[in-house]
Design a protein around this motif. Structure first.
Motif, PDB file in Angstrom:
ATOM      1  N   PHE A  38       0.833  -1.201   0.000  1.00 51.18           N
ATOM      2  CA  PHE A  38       0.000   0.000   0.000  1.00 51.18           C
ATOM      3  C   PHE A  38       0.872   1.257   0.000  1.00 51.18           C
ATOM      4  N   LYS A  41       2.717   1.801  -3.382  1.00 52.18           N
ATOM      5  CA  LYS A  41       1.850   2.326  -4.434  1.00 52.18           C
ATOM      6  C   LYS A  41       1.514   3.795  -4.194  1.00 52.18           C
ATOM      7  N   ASN A  67      -1.205   1.248 -11.538  1.00 48.89           N
ATOM      8  CA  ASN A  67      -0.836   1.417 -10.131  1.00 48.89           C
ATOM      9  C   ASN A  67      -2.062   1.764  -9.287  1.00 48.89           C
ATOM     10  N   LEU A  71      -3.560  -0.532  -6.322  1.00 52.03           N
ATOM     11  CA  LEU A  71      -3.777   0.075  -5.008  1.00 52.03           C
ATOM     12  C   LEU A  71      -5.197  -0.217  -4.526  1.00 52.03           C
ATOM     13  N   ASP A  74      -5.352  -3.592  -3.059  1.00 48.72           N
ATOM     14  CA  ASP A  74      -4.777  -3.624  -1.716  1.00 48.72           C
ATOM     15  C   ASP A  74      -5.755  -3.055  -0.691  1.00 48.72           C
TER      16      ASP A  74
END
Length: 298
Positions: A38, A41, A67, A71, A74
Motif C-alpha cells: 500500500f 503504491k 498502479n 492500489l 490492496d
C-alpha cells in the motif's frame, strides 16, 4: 442451510457471533502484510521514483492507471481483513466476488513462487540494471505470499461460520445432480489448450504458468464432477474450495494477461501474439462458466 446466495446477499438477520481467535489473528496478519505494498503504491502515485532504476519506466498514464488499480486491490484486502476480524455480515456480493478473485490471484502466486524462484536466472555482471530494483520484488512478493497465507484461510473460517454448516458432509452423501455437460466440455478444452501451449514454450519459465493454469482447470473440472455425482468420500468443502479457487484463477489471471497483451505498457515488450490473447480470453470465459456452477452446489 444458509447458502452463499440465500436471501440474495442480504445481511444476516440473526445475531453475529464474534470471530474466533485464529480468524482474528489471520485477519490482522493480512492487514499488516498489505501495508508495505500500500505504501509503495501511494509513494509511486505521488510521484516518487523509489525503487525504480529506469528513468523512463512507469511515467505513462497507463502505468499510473495500473498502479491505481492495484492500489484498489490492496484497499480491498484491508477492507476484507476488517470484515473477517469483526466477523461482520455485509452483503455477500461485497465479500464473495473479491475473495473469489483473491483466491485466484494469491493462490496461484503461492503455487508458483517456489518454481519461479528456482528458475530465476542469475544476473550476469555485464547485464544492465532492471527497471525495478530487486528489493521491490522481494517486498511485493513476500507481501503477496503473506497475505495469501493469512487472508485465504481467514475467509475459509469466515465462510464456514456464515454459510457452510454442512460443508463437512462427505460428497457421496449428497444426492447426485446432472453434470453440466457444456461447462465441463468447455473447461476441458481450455485446459487442454493451455497445457499444449505450455508444453511448446521454449523456455521453461514461460511454460510453467500456462501448465499451472491447465492443472488448476483440470482440478476444477474434477471438483465439479465430484460435486455433481458425489463420487468420493471427501468433504464437500474440499471440492468447493478447488472449484472456487480454480475458476477464480482463470478469470483473475486471464484478465491480467489480456490487459498486459492488449494495453500498451512498460511491463511487456514487443507486439502481442494471437495465441496468448486467445488463451487468456478462453480462461476468462471458462472460469466464469465454472463459477456459475458454484452457486448450485454451495
Amino acid at each position: 442451510m444458509t447458502t452463499l446466495h440465500s436471501a440474495r446477499g442480504r445481511m444476516s438477520s440473526g445475531p453475529t457471533r464474534s470471530a474466533g481467535r485464529a480468524q482474528r489473528i489471520l485477519a490482522i496478519g493480512a492487514a499488516l502484510l498489505a501495508l508495505p505494498y500500500f505504501m509503495l503504491k501511494v509513494v509511486w502515485l505521488s510521484g516518487s521514483r523509489i525503487g525504480i532504476q529506469d528513468p523512463d519506466f512507469g511515467r505513462s498514464a497507463v502505468m499510473h492507471a495500473l498502479n491505481g488499480a492495484t492500489l484498489g486491490l490492496d484497499l480491498a484486502v484491508l477492507g476484507l481483513a476488517t470484515v473477517f476480524y469483526r466477523n461482520a455480515r455485509p452483503r455477500s456480493l461485497l465479500v464473495v466476488p473479491p475473495m473469489w478473485i483473491g483466491y485466484g490471484l494469491l493462490g496461484q502466486i503461492l503455487l508458483l513462487i517456489v518454481p519461479a524462484t528456482l528458475l530465476q536466472p542469475t544476473t550476469s555482471a555485464s547485464a544492465g540494471p532492471d527497471a525495478i530494483a530487486g528489493w521491490v520484488y522481494a517486498v511485493v512478493y513476500t507481501g503477496f505470499c503473506g497475505i495469501g497465507l493469512c487472508l485465504l484461510p481467514a475467509f475459509a473460517l469466515y465462510a464456514r461460520d456464515r454459510w457452510g454448516r454442512d460443508w463437512s458432509r462427505p460428497l457421496k452423501s449428497v444426492a447426485p445432480q446432472p453434470v453440466p455437460a457444456f461447462t465441463t466440455s468447455v473447461a476441458v478444452l481450455v485446459a487442454l489448450a493451455l497445457a499444449g501451449y505450455g508444453l511448446t514454450r521454449g523456455d521453461l519459465r514461460d511454460g510453467v504458468p500456462w501448465l499451472t493454469d491447465a492443472g488448476l482447470g483440470a482440478l476444477a473440472v474434477l471438483a465439479l464432477l465430484a460435486l455433481s455425482r458425489g463420487m468420493t468420500a471427501l468433504p464437500r468443502w474440499s471440492a468447493l474450495l478447488v472449484l472456487f479457487a480454480g475458476s477464480g484463477a482463470w478469470v483473475a489471471w486471464g484478465v491480467y494477461g489480456l490487459v498486459l497483451e492488449l494495453v500498451p505498457n512498460d511491463l511487456t515488450s514487443g507486439p502481442s501474439s494471437a495465441a496468448p490473447v486467445i488463451l487468456n480470453a478462453a480462461k476468462v470465459a471458462g472460469g466464469l462458466a465454472l463459477a456459475r456452477t458454484i452457486r448450485r452446489h454451495a
